[in-house]
Scaffold this motif. Structure first.
Motif, PDB file in Angstrom:
ATOM      1  N   LEU A   1      -4.407  -6.692   2.148  1.00  0.00           N
ATOM      2  CA  LEU A   1      -4.170  -5.697   1.214  1.00  0.00           C
ATOM      3  C   LEU A   1      -3.641  -4.531   1.587  1.00  0.00           C
ATOM      4  O   LEU A   1      -3.612  -3.917   2.727  1.00  0.00           O
ATOM      5  CB  LEU A   1      -5.381  -5.274   0.647  1.00  0.00           C
ATOM      6  N   LEU A   2      -2.431  -4.270   0.968  1.00  0.00           N
ATOM      7  CA  LEU A   2      -1.340  -3.138   1.387  1.00  0.00           C
ATOM      8  C   LEU A   2      -1.551  -1.885   0.364  1.00  0.00           C
ATOM      9  O   LEU A   2      -1.396  -1.726  -0.573  1.00  0.00           O
ATOM     10  CB  LEU A   2       0.098  -3.536   1.038  1.00  0.00           C
ATOM     11  N   PRO A   3      -2.396  -0.777   0.904  1.00  0.00           N
ATOM     12  CA  PRO A   3      -2.795   0.440   0.163  1.00  0.00           C
ATOM     13  C   PRO A   3      -1.697   1.046  -0.283  1.00  0.00           C
ATOM     14  O   PRO A   3      -0.846   1.515   0.665  1.00  0.00           O
ATOM     15  CB  PRO A   3      -3.885   1.136   1.192  1.00  0.00           C
ATOM     16  N   LEU A   4      -1.679   1.531  -1.490  1.00  0.00           N
ATOM     17  CA  LEU A   4      -0.731   2.697  -1.792  1.00  0.00           C
ATOM     18  C   LEU A   4      -1.548   3.973  -2.018  1.00  0.00           C
ATOM     19  O   LEU A   4      -2.811   3.829  -2.227  1.00  0.00           O
ATOM     20  CB  LEU A   4      -0.366   2.263  -3.367  1.00  0.00           C
ATOM     21  N   ARG A   5      -1.055   4.938  -1.589  1.00  0.00           N
ATOM     22  CA  ARG A   5      -1.705   6.392  -1.234  1.00  0.00           C
ATOM     23  C   ARG A   5      -1.483   7.303  -2.067  1.00  0.00           C
ATOM     24  O   ARG A   5      -0.283   7.522  -2.346  1.00  0.00           O
ATOM     25  CB  ARG A   5      -1.572   6.622   0.234  1.00  0.00           C
TER      26      ARG A   5
END
Length: 373
Positions: A127-131
Motif C-alpha cells: 500500500l502506497l500512502p498518500l499524505r
C-alpha cells in the motif's frame, strides 16, 4: 477464495437506505428515467422502444462500446470490454493478472477491492500512502521504491477517492513511462475522470498513454447513473482483454439489456450529462468552502481538485467513528469514517454530488454547534 468483509459496503448496508441525509456518497445525484430518455437521439430512442429482454453480447453492445471508446482518443471499440459495474471489472482484471508469487502496488487510502482482491489471489500488496501534509499528492519516488522484480501491477485512482487529489500532468506521464520501463501493467481507476474542477486539468487516460495502461470507467460517478451497473475496461492489449472476457464467463456473462441502452443514451449526450454533474459540484463546493471557513477550529480539509468526494479531518478530541455515529443517530446525516479504510488521522469521507447537501450541511452544522460549543 477467502476475502475480508468490504468494510465500506458493510457500513453502507447498515445506513445507506435508512439515513435520510447522505453526506458521504461518492456518486452524482442520480438521473430520473424520464429526464434521461428525453436526451435520446432518434436511433437510441428506437433501440429503447424496440428492446427485447434477452441476453446481450458478453463483450457489450457494439454501439455502447463504440460510445465508450469515444471517450479515449485513438481507442477503438474492440479495445473496450464492458462489465456489470466497475467492481466486476476490477475483480476480473486482478484475477487474470495476479496470483501467488506476484506483487502489486496500490495507492491508499482507497477503494478496498483495489487491494483486497489482489491479496485474495495470493499476491503480495504494497500500500502506497498518500499524505495530507503533501496535499494528497502522488510521490513518484515512493512508487519507484515500492516496485520489486515480481511486481506485475500498479494500481492508481485519479481523480482520487476519497481525497479528491489529482496529480500534475508531468507526474502522470512519469507514472505511465515507469509502467513501460518496468513492464508492469498500470490499472488506472478513472471512474471520477471528467469531474475535474478545471476541465483543462483533465489528465489523459492511461490507455491513451501506454500499451501497459488499463483504464477503468463506469457510468456511476461522473454520469450520475449508478443504478445502471455498467462499467468497462479500455486497454490496447488484445490478449489481456481476451482473457478478461473469458473470465467474465464465470461472473455475470453479460450486462443488462436496458442498462446498456440507457448508458448509450447518456454517453451520446455526455456534454449535457457532464454539465449537470459539474453544476451540482460547483454549487456544493461553494457551500463547503463557507462551511469549513466557519468551522476551522473543528475541521481541516484539503480542497479537492477533482471528483465528487473529499477527505476532511476532525480536529476535536473525539474519535471520528464516534463523531459519525452520533451525527447519524441525532441528525440523520451519514458521513463515512476513515476507519473503513483503516487509515489513521481522524479523517472522514464527504460526498459532494448530491442535491440534498445544503440540508445535510445545515444539520451537520447544528450538530457541531451543539457538540463542541
Amino acid at each position: 477464495m477467502r476475502i475480508p468483509d468490504f468494510k465500506l459496503e458493510r457500513y453502507f448496508a447498515r445506513w445507506e437506505f435508512s439515513a435520510p441525509y447522505l453526506l458521504c456518497t461518492s456518486d452524482i445525484e442520480g438521473w430520473r428515467m424520464a429526464d434521461l430518455l428525453a436526451l435520446a437521439d432518434p436511433e437510441a430512442r428506437a433501440r429503447w422502444e424496440s428492446l427485447t429482454l434477452g441476453y446481450t453480447e458478453s463483450t457489450g453492445l457494439p454501439a455502447l462500446r463504440e460510445a465508450i471508446a469515444g471517450l479515449y482518443p485513438g481507442v477503438a471499440a474492440e479495445q473496450v470490454l464492458t462489465f456489470a459495474g466497475a467492481e466486476e471489472a476490477v475483480f476480473v482484471l486482478v484475477n487474470v493478472l495476479l496470483g501467488a508469487g506476484d506483487h502489486a502496488v496500490v495507492t491508499w487510502p482507497g477503494y478496498q477491492s483495489l487491494y483486497e482482491v489482489a491479496r485474495a489471489t495470493g499476491a503480495e500488496v504494497t500500500l502506497l500512502p498518500l499524505r495530507e501534509e503533501d496535499g494528497w499528492a502522488l510521490d513518484m519516488d515512493a512508487v519507484r521504491r515500492a516496485l520489486r522484480p515480481n511486481t506485475r501491477l500498479m494500481v492508481v485512482n485519479f481523480p482520487h477517492n476519497p481525497t479528491g487529489s489529482l496529480p500534475e500532468p508531468a507526474v502522470f506521464e512519469e507514472l505511465c513511462a515507469l509502467a513501460e520501463e518496468r513492464g508492469v501493467y498500470l490499472l488506472s481507476d478513472e471512474v471520477y475522470r471528467l469531474l475535474e474542477l478545471a476541465p483543462a486539468r483533465t489528465l489523459p487516460a492511461a490507455v491513451e498513454r501506454t500499451a501497459r495502461g488499463v483504464s477503468l470507467g463506469v457510468m456511476s460517478k461522473a454520469f450520475g447513473l449508478a443504478g445502471l451497473r455498467v462499467g468497462w475496461l479500455a486497454c490496447r492489449d488484445a490478449e489481456l482483454l481476451r482473457r478478461c472476457a473469458a473470465y467474465k464467463d464465470y461472473t455475470t456473462i453479460c450486462n443488462s439489456a436496458p442498462s446498456e441502452v440507457l448508458a448509450l443514451i447518456a454517453l451520446r449526450a455526455r456534454e449535457q450529462v457532464l454539465a449537470r454533474s459539474r453544476a451540482i459540484l460547483e454549487e456544493n463546493l461553494k457551500r463547503l468552502d463557507a462551511f469549513f471557513a466557519r468551522h476551522a477550529e473543528t475541521f481541516r480539509w484539503v480542497r479537492p481538485r477533482a471528483g465528487s468526494v473529499a477527505f476532511p479531518r476532525l480536529l476535536r478530541d473525539m474519535p471520528v467513528a464516534t463523531f459519525c455515529q452520533e451525527l447519524v443517530e441525532r441528525e440523520g446525516v451519514l458521513l463515512l469514517p476513515g476507519d473503513v479504510y483503516e487509515f489513521p488521522g481522524n479523517h472522514f469521507r464527504m460526498g459532494l454530488g448530491r442535491t440534498q447537501l445544503p440540508e445535510a450541511l445545515a444539520r451537520l452544522e447544528r450538530f457541531c454547534e451543539a457538540t463542541f460549543r
